[in-house]
Design an enzyme around this catalytic site. Structure first.
Site, mmCIF file in Angstrom:
data_model
loop_
_atom_site.group_PDB
_atom_site.id
_atom_site.type_symbol
_atom_site.label_atom_id
_atom_site.label_comp_id
_atom_site.label_asym_id
_atom_site.label_seq_id
_atom_site.Cartn_x
_atom_site.Cartn_y
_atom_site.Cartn_z
ATOM 1 N N LYS A 14 0.895 -1.039 0.052
ATOM 2 C CA LYS A 14 -0.062 0.038 0.039
ATOM 3 C C LYS A 14 0.994 1.258 -0.178
ATOM 4 O O LYS A 14 0.438 2.217 -0.657
ATOM 5 C CB LYS A 14 -0.919 -0.013 1.216
ATOM 6 N N ARG A 89 -11.140 4.094 7.993
ATOM 7 C CA ARG A 89 -10.795 2.899 8.720
ATOM 8 C C ARG A 89 -11.819 2.216 9.350
ATOM 9 O O ARG A 89 -11.889 0.855 9.486
ATOM 10 C CB ARG A 89 -9.514 3.016 9.682
ATOM 11 N N ARG A 128 9.802 -10.086 6.093
ATOM 12 C CA ARG A 128 10.104 -8.734 6.469
ATOM 13 C C ARG A 128 10.494 -8.815 7.769
ATOM 14 O O ARG A 128 11.445 -8.145 8.201
ATOM 15 C CB ARG A 128 9.017 -8.017 6.362
ATOM 16 N N ARG A 134 12.056 -8.562 13.593
ATOM 17 C CA ARG A 134 10.692 -8.117 14.532
ATOM 18 C C ARG A 134 10.190 -9.470 14.971
ATOM 19 O O ARG A 134 9.901 -10.194 14.249
ATOM 20 C CB ARG A 134 9.895 -7.170 13.591
ATOM 21 N N ARG A 145 -3.174 -10.613 12.417
ATOM 22 C CA ARG A 145 -3.432 -9.275 11.997
ATOM 23 C C ARG A 145 -4.060 -9.349 10.614
ATOM 24 O O ARG A 145 -4.938 -8.159 10.316
ATOM 25 C CB ARG A 145 -1.928 -8.802 11.710
HETATM 26 P P1 ADP Z 1 -1.009 0.364 11.207
HETATM 27 O O1 ADP Z 1 -1.433 0.083 9.644
HETATM 28 O O2 ADP Z 1 0.029 -0.682 11.653
HETATM 29 O O3 ADP Z 1 -2.110 0.716 12.183
HETATM 30 P P2 ADP Z 1 -0.736 3.226 10.669
HETATM 31 O O4 ADP Z 1 0.541 4.022 10.564
HETATM 32 O O5 ADP Z 1 -1.882 3.310 9.595
HETATM 33 O O6 ADP Z 1 -0.163 1.856 10.949
HETATM 34 O O7 ADP Z 1 -1.547 3.691 11.972
HETATM 35 C C1 ADP Z 1 -0.789 3.916 13.349
HETATM 36 C C2 ADP Z 1 -1.674 3.954 14.383
HETATM 37 O O8 ADP Z 1 -2.505 5.132 14.065
HETATM 38 C C3 ADP Z 1 -3.097 2.988 14.339
HETATM 39 O O9 ADP Z 1 -2.587 1.776 15.361
HETATM 40 C C4 ADP Z 1 -3.932 3.685 15.023
HETATM 41 O O10 ADP Z 1 -3.856 3.560 16.578
HETATM 42 C C5 ADP Z 1 -3.914 5.207 14.553
HETATM 43 N N1 ADP Z 1 -4.780 5.425 13.073
HETATM 44 C C6 ADP Z 1 -4.453 5.482 11.923
HETATM 45 N N2 ADP Z 1 -5.378 5.826 11.258
HETATM 46 C C7 ADP Z 1 -6.298 5.583 11.822
HETATM 47 C C8 ADP Z 1 -7.821 5.560 11.688
HETATM 48 N N3 ADP Z 1 -8.166 6.069 10.492
HETATM 49 N N4 ADP Z 1 -8.971 5.466 12.752
HETATM 50 C C9 ADP Z 1 -8.308 5.297 13.988
HETATM 51 N N5 ADP Z 1 -6.977 5.050 14.288
HETATM 52 C C10 ADP Z 1 -6.105 5.418 13.297
#
Ligand code: ADP
Length: 195
Positions: A14, A89, A128, A134, A145
């Site tokens: 992505k 999300r 990865r 990790r 996940r």
């Molecule tokens: P990941 O894909 O591992 O969740 P991101 O960088 O997209 O990583 O997001 C990091 C954190 O930021 C998430 O774990 C969440 O806590 C928060 N976050 C990001 N986007 C959203 C969203 N649209 N709604 C709620 N929380 C979000």
């Protein structure tokens, strides 16, 4: 002009495709995870509020994320559009963003889903994790996940499919192959890239 959202499982590429797509259409690549981390680093009020949830590995509350994302997609910097990554999300976020966009003539043009078979995702993420050392990237946690991702994403896909802007594309192959699949789909909808 492109207002698009990218949806893909962890390991599906992505970030890579989002960056490329944004550059191709001359629009910003807006990732809510990055925005939130910037607020946390700057110790803003929003950042302090969000950090509690992020540290627990939980989603940040919808109202807070919607405020943040809508601020950015409504800003002058996003006048030519955007490629969104990580937002919406949840279904509540999608409904909120939709209502916001409808009244401002900023409806999303396309929601791009990159499909990669689970066996390949697991293989990529295990590799990865091995390289990065990790410990959370074991096969069991990875499968978990991916299950969380599917459960989270299905309602969003249904929402955008009902509005006829969902493009489910094959996410396997080289980076170039996937990028041209995305571009072909968009051009097919009359969304032309730069140049
Ligand atoms: P990941 O894909 O591992 O969740 P991101 O960088 O997209 O990583 O997001 C990091 C954190 O930021 C998430 O774990 C969440 O806590 C928060 N976050 C990001 N986007 C959203 C969203 N649209 N709604 C709620 N929380 C979000």
């Amino acid at each position: 002009m492109l207002r698009a959202l990218l949806l893909a499982a962890p390991g599906a590429g992505k970030g890579t495709q989002g960056t490329r797509l944004a550059a191709r259409y001359g629009v910003p690549h807006l990732a809510t995870g990055d925005m939130l981390r910037a607020h946390v680093a700057d110790q803003t009020e929003l950042g302090r509020e969000a950090q509690v949830y992020m540290d627990r590995g939980e989603l940040v509350p919808d109202d807070l994320v919607v405020r943040l994302a809508v601020g950015r997609i409504g800003a002058p910097g996003a006048a030519a559009g955007f490629v969104l990554d990580g937002f919406p999300r949840t279904l509540a976020q999608a409904v909120n963003a939709y209502e916001w966009a409808k009244t401002r003539d900023r409806m999303f043009h396309a929601v791009i889903v990159l499909d990669v078979p689970e066996t390949e995702l697991v293989a990529r993420l295990v590799e990865r994790g091995r390289i990065a050392g990790r410990s959370d990237d074991t096969e069991d946690t990875i499968r978990n996940r991916l299950a969380v991702y599917r459960a989270e994403t299905q309602p969003l896909m249904d929402f955008y499919d009902a509005r006829q802007i969902l493009f489910a594309l094959d996410g396997t192959g080289t980076i170039d192959e996937v990028a041209s699949r995305i571009e072909d789909a968009l051009v097919g909808r009359g969304l032309a890239p730069l140049g």
